[in-house]
Motif scaffolding. Structure first.
Motif, PDB file in Angstrom:
ATOM      1  N   MET A  23      -0.303  -3.746  -0.487  1.00  0.00           N
ATOM      2  CA  MET A  23      -0.816  -2.442  -0.070  1.00  0.00           C
ATOM      3  C   MET A  23      -0.933  -1.537  -1.301  1.00  0.00           C
ATOM      4  N   SER A  24      -2.053  -0.850  -1.413  1.00  0.00           N
ATOM      5  CA  SER A  24      -2.249   0.057  -2.537  1.00  0.00           C
ATOM      6  C   SER A  24      -1.360   1.284  -2.392  1.00  0.00           C
ATOM      7  N   GLU A  25      -1.095   1.957  -3.507  1.00  0.00           N
ATOM      8  CA  GLU A  25      -0.300   3.179  -3.475  1.00  0.00           C
ATOM      9  C   GLU A  25      -0.950   4.234  -2.586  1.00  0.00           C
ATOM     10  N   THR A  26      -2.264   4.310  -2.622  1.00  0.00           N
ATOM     11  CA  THR A  26      -2.971   5.311  -1.827  1.00  0.00           C
ATOM     12  C   THR A  26      -2.735   5.102  -0.339  1.00  0.00           C
ATOM     13  N   ARG A  27      -2.831   3.848   0.099  1.00  0.00           N
ATOM     14  CA  ARG A  27      -2.619   3.550   1.521  1.00  0.00           C
ATOM     15  C   ARG A  27      -1.162   3.755   1.903  1.00  0.00           C
ATOM     16  N   ALA A  28      -0.251   3.325   1.049  1.00  0.00           N
ATOM     17  CA  ALA A  28       1.175   3.417   1.372  1.00  0.00           C
ATOM     18  C   ALA A  28       1.645   4.861   1.466  1.00  0.00           C
ATOM     19  N   ALA A  29       0.969   5.765   0.770  1.00  0.00           N
ATOM     20  CA  ALA A  29       1.379   7.170   0.781  1.00  0.00           C
ATOM     21  C   ALA A  29       1.282   7.797   2.161  1.00  0.00           C
ATOM     22  N   HIS A  30       0.516   7.178   3.054  1.00  0.00           N
ATOM     23  CA  HIS A  30       0.348   7.719   4.402  1.00  0.00           C
ATOM     24  C   HIS A  30       1.350   7.122   5.401  1.00  0.00           C
ATOM     25  N   GLN A  31       2.265   6.264   4.906  1.00  0.00           N
ATOM     26  CA  GLN A  31       3.263   5.666   5.789  1.00  0.00           C
ATOM     27  C   GLN A  31       4.624   6.300   5.554  1.00  0.00           C
ATOM     28  N   ASP A  32       5.373   6.532   6.622  1.00  0.00           N
ATOM     29  CA  ASP A  32       6.705   7.131   6.526  1.00  0.00           C
ATOM     30  C   ASP A  32       7.751   6.030   6.579  1.00  0.00           C
ATOM     31  N   ILE A  33       7.802   5.229   5.536  1.00  0.00           N
ATOM     32  CA  ILE A  33       8.721   4.101   5.448  1.00  0.00           C
ATOM     33  C   ILE A  33       9.406   4.167   4.099  1.00  0.00           C
ATOM     34  N   ARG A  34      10.685   3.889   4.066  1.00  0.00           N
ATOM     35  CA  ARG A  34      11.420   3.837   2.802  1.00  0.00           C
ATOM     36  C   ARG A  34      11.300   2.425   2.254  1.00  0.00           C
ATOM     37  N   PRO A  35      10.391   2.160   1.310  1.00  0.00           N
ATOM     38  CA  PRO A  35      10.262   0.818   0.763  1.00  0.00           C
ATOM     39  C   PRO A  35      11.383   0.512  -0.214  1.00  0.00           C
ATOM     40  N   MET A  36      11.632  -0.775  -0.425  1.00  0.00           N
ATOM     41  CA  MET A  36      12.542  -1.194  -1.475  1.00  0.00           C
ATOM     42  C   MET A  36      11.846  -0.973  -2.821  1.00  0.00           C
ATOM     43  N   LYS A  37      12.523  -0.308  -3.733  1.00  0.00           N
ATOM     44  CA  LYS A  37      11.955  -0.036  -5.053  1.00  0.00           C
ATOM     45  C   LYS A  37      12.467  -1.097  -6.029  1.00  0.00           C
ATOM     46  N   VAL A  38      11.540  -1.933  -6.489  1.00  0.00           N
ATOM     47  CA  VAL A  38      11.882  -3.046  -7.377  1.00  0.00           C
ATOM     48  C   VAL A  38      11.155  -2.865  -8.704  1.00  0.00           C
ATOM     49  N   LEU A  39      11.920  -2.885  -9.771  1.00  0.00           N
ATOM     50  CA  LEU A  39      11.388  -2.789 -11.122  1.00  0.00           C
ATOM     51  C   LEU A  39      11.293  -4.198 -11.701  1.00  0.00           C
ATOM     52  N   VAL A  40      10.184  -4.524 -12.354  1.00  0.00           N
ATOM     53  CA  VAL A  40       9.990  -5.837 -12.976  1.00  0.00           C
ATOM     54  C   VAL A  40       9.834  -5.655 -14.473  1.00  0.00           C
ATOM     55  N   LEU A  41      10.786  -6.175 -15.243  1.00  0.00           N
ATOM     56  CA  LEU A  41      10.665  -6.208 -16.696  1.00  0.00           C
ATOM     57  C   LEU A  41       9.981  -7.526 -17.053  1.00  0.00           C
ATOM     58  N   ASN A  42       8.721  -7.450 -17.437  1.00  0.00           N
ATOM     59  CA  ASN A  42       7.896  -8.634 -17.660  1.00  0.00           C
ATOM     60  C   ASN A  42       7.886  -8.968 -19.148  1.00  0.00           C
ATOM     61  N   LEU A  43       8.550 -10.071 -19.501  1.00  0.00           N
ATOM     62  CA  LEU A  43       8.651 -10.499 -20.892  1.00  0.00           C
ATOM     63  C   LEU A  43       7.722 -11.663 -21.210  1.00  0.00           C
ATOM     64  N   MET A  44       6.995 -12.154 -20.224  1.00  0.00           N
ATOM     65  CA  MET A  44       6.116 -13.297 -20.430  1.00  0.00           C
ATOM     66  C   MET A  44       4.846 -12.865 -21.153  1.00  0.00           C
ATOM     67  N   PRO A  45       4.237 -13.754 -21.943  1.00  0.00           N
ATOM     68  CA  PRO A  45       3.038 -13.374 -22.705  1.00  0.00           C
ATOM     69  C   PRO A  45       1.853 -12.999 -21.825  1.00  0.00           C
ATOM     70  N   ASN A  46       1.554 -13.829 -20.823  1.00  0.00           N
ATOM     71  CA  ASN A  46       0.435 -13.544 -19.925  1.00  0.00           C
ATOM     72  C   ASN A  46       0.954 -12.686 -18.781  1.00  0.00           C
ATOM     73  N   LYS A  47       0.897 -11.379 -18.966  1.00  0.00           N
ATOM     74  CA  LYS A  47       1.491 -10.457 -17.990  1.00  0.00           C
ATOM     75  C   LYS A  47       0.842 -10.580 -16.615  1.00  0.00           C
ATOM     76  N   ILE A  48      -0.481 -10.685 -16.581  1.00  0.00           N
ATOM     77  CA  ILE A  48      -1.189 -10.681 -15.300  1.00  0.00           C
ATOM     78  C   ILE A  48      -0.818 -11.909 -14.477  1.00  0.00           C
ATOM     79  N   GLU A  49      -0.735 -13.072 -15.118  1.00  0.00           N
ATOM     80  CA  GLU A  49      -0.355 -14.286 -14.404  1.00  0.00           C
ATOM     81  C   GLU A  49       1.055 -14.159 -13.828  1.00  0.00           C
ATOM     82  N   THR A  50       1.989 -13.647 -14.625  1.00  0.00           N
ATOM     83  CA  THR A  50       3.369 -13.512 -14.156  1.00  0.00           C
ATOM     84  C   THR A  50       3.484 -12.468 -13.058  1.00  0.00           C
TER      85      THR A  50
END
Length: 314
Positions: A23-50
């Motif tokens: 779900m995009s940030e724009t769409r999610a902004a209209h929902q009243d749900i507390r999502p889990m906030k997960v941070l990803v530290l991406n150390l792999m060379p091909n960021k998009i694939e990972t």
């Protein structure tokens, strides 16, 4: 439930074509749900694939997950466009004041270097230390698992004579852990690394539990006894082609790599790979998010204290 991702992230189209709920940030902004906030530290060379690999797993959970992407430095990457990095990634100074439900630290192509030789080792240590006060649970993958075990628990690794690459059979070492709910007695997982930590050393460490292991690949799932840190010494996030792509890359580079074990049909690189770990990977991440993040994290992340949630609830 969906994973909430930045508008226009390239992984979105791939995941939607696979019926992974994002779900995009724009769409999610209209929902009243507390999502889990997960941070990803991406150390792999091909960021998009990972990114795509990890979001595929996070999107298979029944929870709404708000993902933020973190980079270790702001230098230009050879494998990922600078515009992508500047658009979708945050620097540590932008997040150090915040709290998160979960943190995922990926592997990195640094397996033959001593930790002290890694250019950004001090920064890695700083983020790991920060996570112990600002994150409910941390998931370390492959190289990051070795780095975390060394920094937090003083466990030394050793460099292998050759790269350990392939898909190996594993078994549960301990029973009755929430992380292992739904696991078969034996299951497969990919490995791609140049180092290992002796299984016996992990088994006798007073602060750690070895939950799964392999006769061929050694320890696989290691959980700290306070349940805050999960170390996955492998790559459950890999897509079907990843080990083959690495094999072809190393072959073209003249490294004369061994064929990944138990990966290509009949161990013949001219034949199709056989993916036999995707269901395990999805269950592993779902169990981590449910039992070690969602059920323990405070509703208001500003209430997170230095005391781990497990210390007050177990």
């Amino acid at each position: 439930m969906p994973v909430k991702i930045p508008d226009n992230l390239p992984a979105a189209g791939i995941l939607e074509s696979e019926n992974i709920f994002v779900m995009s940030e724009t769409r999610a902004a209209h929902q009243d749900i507390r999502p889990m906030k997960v941070l990803v530290l991406n150390l792999m060379p091909n960021k998009i694939e990972t990114e795509t690999q990890l979001l595929r797993l996070l999107g298979n959970t029944p929870l709404q997950v708000d993902v933020e992407l973190l980079r270790i430095h702001d230098r230009e990457s050879r494998h990922t466009p600078l515009d992508h990095m500047n658009t979708f990634y945050r620097d540590f100074e932008q997040v150090r004041h915040k709290n998160y439900d979960g943190l995922i630290i990926t592997g990195a192509p640094l397996g033959q270097l001593d930790f002290a030789e890694v250019e950004y080792w001090d920064h890695i240590r700083e983020i790991i230390d920060w996570s112990q006060q600002h994150v409910t649970s941390v998931l370390f993958l492959c190289w990051a698992a070795h780095a975390g075990l060394y920094h937090l628990y003083g466990v030394e690794r050793r460099i292998l004579a050759s790269k350990r690459s392939g898909v190996f059979n594993h078994r549960r070492s301990l029973q009755h852990f929430p992380l292992l709910r739904g696991f078969d007695d034996e299951f497969f997982a990919p490995h791609s690394r140049y180092a290992e930590i002796p299984l016996a050393e992990l088994q006798r460490h007073p602060a750690l539990n070895v939950l799964a292991e392999s006769d061929e690949a050694g320890a696989y799932l290691v959980l700290s006894k306070d349940n805050r840190n999960l170390f996955v010494i492998g790559h459950p996030e890999y897509q079907k082609s990843t080990l083959g792509d690495e094999y072809q890359r190393d072959t073209l580079a003249g490294l004369n790599p061994s064929v990944p074990l138990n990966y290509f049909r009949n161990d013949d690189p001219a034949q199709e790979p056989v993916a036999r770990w995707h269901s395990h990977g999805s269950l592993l991440v779902s169990n981590w998010l449910n039992y070690y993040v969602y059920q323990l994290t405070p509703y208001d992340l500003s209430d997170m204290s230095a005391k781990t949630p497990w210390e007050s609830k177990v």
